[in-house]
Design a protein around this motif. Sequence first.
Motif, PDB file in Angstrom:
ATOM      1  N   ASN A   5       0.859  -1.182   0.000  1.00 23.83           N
ATOM      2  CA  ASN A   5       0.000   0.000   0.000  1.00 23.83           C
ATOM      3  C   ASN A   5       0.900   1.238   0.000  1.00 23.83           C
ATOM      4  OD1 ASN A   5      -1.698   2.124   0.469  1.00 23.83           O
ATOM      5  ND2 ASN A   5      -2.727   1.205   2.215  1.00 23.83           N
ATOM      6  N   TRP A   6       1.045   1.837  -1.161  1.00 27.84           N
ATOM      7  CA  TRP A   6       1.893   3.018  -1.296  1.00 27.84           C
ATOM      8  C   TRP A   6       1.058   4.254  -1.629  1.00 27.84           C
ATOM      9  CZ3 TRP A   6       7.076   1.631  -4.158  1.00 27.84           C
ATOM     10  CH2 TRP A   6       7.829   0.791  -3.340  1.00 27.84           C
ATOM     11  N   ARG A   7      -0.113   4.367  -1.021  1.00 29.86           N
ATOM     12  CA  ARG A   7      -0.991   5.526  -1.270  1.00 29.86           C
ATOM     13  C   ARG A   7      -0.474   6.791  -0.604  1.00 29.86           C
ATOM     14  NH1 ARG A   7      -6.675   2.358  -0.446  1.00 29.86           N
ATOM     15  NH2 ARG A   7      -6.507   1.148  -2.363  1.00 29.86           N
ATOM     16  N   ASP A   8       0.305   6.635   0.451  1.00 25.17           N
ATOM     17  CA  ASP A   8       0.857   7.779   1.178  1.00 25.17           C
ATOM     18  C   ASP A   8       1.824   8.545   0.269  1.00 25.17           C
ATOM     19  OD1 ASP A   8       2.541   9.409   2.898  1.00 25.17           O
ATOM     20  OD2 ASP A   8       1.731   8.249   4.567  1.00 25.17           O
ATOM     21  N   SER A   9       1.795   9.850   0.323  1.00 27.97           N
ATOM     22  CA  SER A   9       2.644  10.679  -0.535  1.00 27.97           C
ATOM     23  C   SER A   9       4.134  10.515  -0.256  1.00 27.97           C
ATOM     24  CB  SER A   9       2.255  12.143  -0.393  1.00 27.97           C
ATOM     25  OG  SER A   9       2.484  12.592   0.928  1.00 27.97           O
ATOM     26  N   LYS A  10       4.504   9.917   0.866  1.00 31.82           N
ATOM     27  CA  LYS A  10       5.934   9.711   1.156  1.00 31.82           C
ATOM     28  C   LYS A  10       6.575   8.744   0.155  1.00 31.82           C
ATOM     29  CE  LYS A  10       5.510   5.840   4.365  1.00 31.82           C
ATOM     30  NZ  LYS A  10       5.709   5.362   5.711  1.00 31.82           N
ATOM     31  N   SER A  13       8.340  10.877  -5.248  1.00 31.47           N
ATOM     32  CA  SER A  13       9.358  11.915  -5.350  1.00 31.47           C
ATOM     33  C   SER A  13       9.185  12.620  -6.689  1.00 31.47           C
ATOM     34  CB  SER A  13      10.758  11.299  -5.279  1.00 31.47           C
ATOM     35  OG  SER A  13      11.737  12.272  -5.570  1.00 31.47           O
ATOM     36  N   ASP A  14       9.411  13.913  -6.697  1.00 32.55           N
ATOM     37  CA  ASP A  14       9.330  14.667  -7.949  1.00 32.55           C
ATOM     38  C   ASP A  14      10.538  14.403  -8.847  1.00 32.55           C
ATOM     39  OD1 ASP A  14       6.885  15.827  -7.358  1.00 32.55           O
ATOM     40  OD2 ASP A  14       7.808  17.514  -6.313  1.00 32.55           O
ATOM     41  N   THR A  15      11.564  13.788  -8.282  1.00 30.91           N
ATOM     42  CA  THR A  15      12.791  13.522  -9.018  1.00 30.91           C
ATOM     43  C   THR A  15      12.911  12.040  -9.360  1.00 30.91           C
ATOM     44  OG1 THR A  15      13.838  15.284  -7.748  1.00 30.91           O
ATOM     45  CG2 THR A  15      15.298  13.827  -8.976  1.00 30.91           C
ATOM     46  N   PRO A  16      12.858  11.673 -10.625  1.00 34.05           N
ATOM     47  CA  PRO A  16      13.044  10.269 -10.995  1.00 34.05           C
ATOM     48  C   PRO A  16      14.472   9.807 -10.681  1.00 34.05           C
ATOM     49  CG  PRO A  16      12.173  11.529 -12.848  1.00 34.05           C
ATOM     50  CD  PRO A  16      12.567  12.505 -11.785  1.00 34.05           C
ATOM     51  N   ALA A  17      14.589   8.541 -10.335  1.00 31.81           N
ATOM     52  CA  ALA A  17      15.886   7.925 -10.082  1.00 31.81           C
ATOM     53  C   ALA A  17      15.811   6.482 -10.546  1.00 31.81           C
ATOM     54  CB  ALA A  17      16.217   7.997  -8.597  1.00 31.81           C
ATOM     55  N   PRO A  18      16.962   5.857 -10.836  1.00 28.00           N
ATOM     56  CA  PRO A  18      16.938   4.458 -11.278  1.00 28.00           C
ATOM     57  C   PRO A  18      16.434   3.531 -10.171  1.00 28.00           C
ATOM     58  CG  PRO A  18      19.086   5.459 -11.670  1.00 28.00           C
ATOM     59  CD  PRO A  18      18.299   6.416 -10.849  1.00 28.00           C
ATOM     60  N   ASN A  27       9.670   7.380  -9.998  1.00 31.47           N
ATOM     61  CA  ASN A  27       9.429   8.432  -9.014  1.00 31.47           C
ATOM     62  C   ASN A  27       9.025   7.830  -7.670  1.00 31.47           C
ATOM     63  OD1 ASN A  27       8.712   9.727 -11.790  1.00 31.47           O
ATOM     64  ND2 ASN A  27       9.181  11.412 -10.426  1.00 31.47           N
ATOM     65  N   LEU A  28       8.814   6.532  -7.637  1.00 34.15           N
ATOM     66  CA  LEU A  28       8.374   5.867  -6.407  1.00 34.15           C
ATOM     67  C   LEU A  28       9.548   5.621  -5.465  1.00 34.15           C
ATOM     68  CD1 LEU A  28       5.894   3.296  -7.946  1.00 34.15           C
ATOM     69  CD2 LEU A  28       5.345   5.411  -6.736  1.00 34.15           C
ATOM     70  N   ARG A  29       9.244   5.601  -4.165  1.00 37.06           N
ATOM     71  CA  ARG A  29      10.261   5.358  -3.137  1.00 37.06           C
ATOM     72  C   ARG A  29       9.734   4.334  -2.139  1.00 37.06           C
ATOM     73  NH1 ARG A  29      12.322   7.732  -6.693  1.00 37.06           N
ATOM     74  NH2 ARG A  29      13.637   9.570  -6.591  1.00 37.06           N
ATOM     75  N   SER A  30      10.640   3.517  -1.642  1.00 38.84           N
ATOM     76  CA  SER A  30      10.290   2.517  -0.633  1.00 38.84           C
ATOM     77  C   SER A  30      10.109   3.193   0.725  1.00 38.84           C
ATOM     78  CB  SER A  30      11.406   1.473  -0.537  1.00 38.84           C
ATOM     79  OG  SER A  30      12.563   2.053   0.061  1.00 38.84           O
ATOM     80  N   ASP A  31       9.769   2.394   1.735  1.00 36.49           N
ATOM     81  CA  ASP A  31       9.675   2.923   3.097  1.00 36.49           C
ATOM     82  C   ASP A  31      11.017   3.466   3.586  1.00 36.49           C
ATOM     83  OD1 ASP A  31       6.994   2.362   3.346  1.00 36.49           O
ATOM     84  OD2 ASP A  31       7.313   0.427   4.317  1.00 36.49           O
ATOM     85  N   ALA A  33      13.071   5.063   1.578  1.00 36.00           N
ATOM     86  CA  ALA A  33      13.372   6.153   0.637  1.00 36.00           C
ATOM     87  C   ALA A  33      14.266   5.723  -0.522  1.00 36.00           C
ATOM     88  CB  ALA A  33      13.968   7.350   1.368  1.00 36.00           C
ATOM     89  N   LYS A  34      14.301   4.436  -0.818  1.00 40.07           N
ATOM     90  CA  LYS A  34      15.070   3.943  -1.963  1.00 40.07           C
ATOM     91  C   LYS A  34      14.181   3.979  -3.201  1.00 40.07           C
ATOM     92  CE  LYS A  34      18.583   2.716   0.541  1.00 40.07           C
ATOM     93  NZ  LYS A  34      19.815   3.434   0.482  1.00 40.07           N
ATOM     94  N   PRO A  35      14.731   4.385  -4.357  1.00 41.53           N
ATOM     95  CA  PRO A  35      13.927   4.402  -5.577  1.00 41.53           C
ATOM     96  C   PRO A  35      13.638   2.974  -6.046  1.00 41.53           C
ATOM     97  CG  PRO A  35      16.191   5.032  -6.057  1.00 41.53           C
ATOM     98  CD  PRO A  35      16.084   4.880  -4.579  1.00 41.53           C
ATOM     99  N   VAL A  36      12.365   2.632  -6.151  1.00 37.96           N
ATOM    100  CA  VAL A  36      11.972   1.288  -6.560  1.00 37.96           C
ATOM    101  C   VAL A  36      10.528   1.315  -7.048  1.00 37.96           C
ATOM    102  CG1 VAL A  36      11.247   0.566  -4.240  1.00 37.96           C
ATOM    103  CG2 VAL A  36      11.971  -1.155  -5.876  1.00 37.96           C
ATOM    104  N   HIS A  37      10.269   0.592  -8.128  1.00 35.68           N
ATOM    105  CA  HIS A  37       8.894   0.450  -8.596  1.00 35.68           C
ATOM    106  C   HIS A  37       8.132  -0.428  -7.610  1.00 35.68           C
ATOM    107  CE1 HIS A  37      11.068   1.156 -12.468  1.00 35.68           C
ATOM    108  NE2 HIS A  37      10.070   2.019 -12.577  1.00 35.68           N
ATOM    109  N   LYS A  38       6.868  -0.143  -7.433  1.00 42.72           N
ATOM    110  CA  LYS A  38       6.021  -0.938  -6.536  1.00 42.72           C
ATOM    111  C   LYS A  38       6.002  -2.392  -6.986  1.00 42.72           C
ATOM    112  CE  LYS A  38       1.291  -1.059  -4.705  1.00 42.72           C
ATOM    113  NZ  LYS A  38       0.736  -2.249  -5.337  1.00 42.72           N
ATOM    114  N   VAL A  39       5.866  -2.630  -8.282  1.00 50.97           N
ATOM    115  CA  VAL A  39       5.833  -3.992  -8.814  1.00 50.97           C
ATOM    116  C   VAL A  39       7.168  -4.698  -8.575  1.00 50.97           C
ATOM    117  CG1 VAL A  39       5.625  -5.344 -10.941  1.00 50.97           C
ATOM    118  CG2 VAL A  39       4.084  -3.453 -10.523  1.00 50.97           C
ATOM    119  N   CYS A  40       8.265  -3.994  -8.757  1.00 47.77           N
ATOM    120  CA  CYS A  40       9.584  -4.591  -8.503  1.00 47.77           C
ATOM    121  C   CYS A  40       9.723  -4.979  -7.033  1.00 47.77           C
ATOM    122  CB  CYS A  40      10.701  -3.618  -8.884  1.00 47.77           C
ATOM    123  SG  CYS A  40      10.873  -3.326 -10.658  1.00 47.77           S
TER     124      CYS A  40
END
Length: 60
Positions: A5-10, A13-18, A27-31, A33-40
């Motif tokens: 559940n990644w509905r929270d705005s945390k 990120s406005d900045t894309p990262a690998p 643009n997604l971040r883990s709990d 703060a690591k850049p990661v796709h939700k599906v990944c």
Amino acid sequence: MPLLNWRDSKHWSDTPAPCVLCDKPTNLRSDRAKPVHKVCAEDWIDSHAAASAEPGNDRG
């Protein structure tokens, strides 16, 4: 497979990262703060949960 559940705005990120798992931009971040796709992240959790359930992987 667990669904995160990644509905929270945390988790945005406005900045894309690998993505740390597939190297494609996200643009997604883990709990943590690591850049990661939700599906990944969901696939990683699923594959590691299956590996830890194999015989001989006792932690006790």
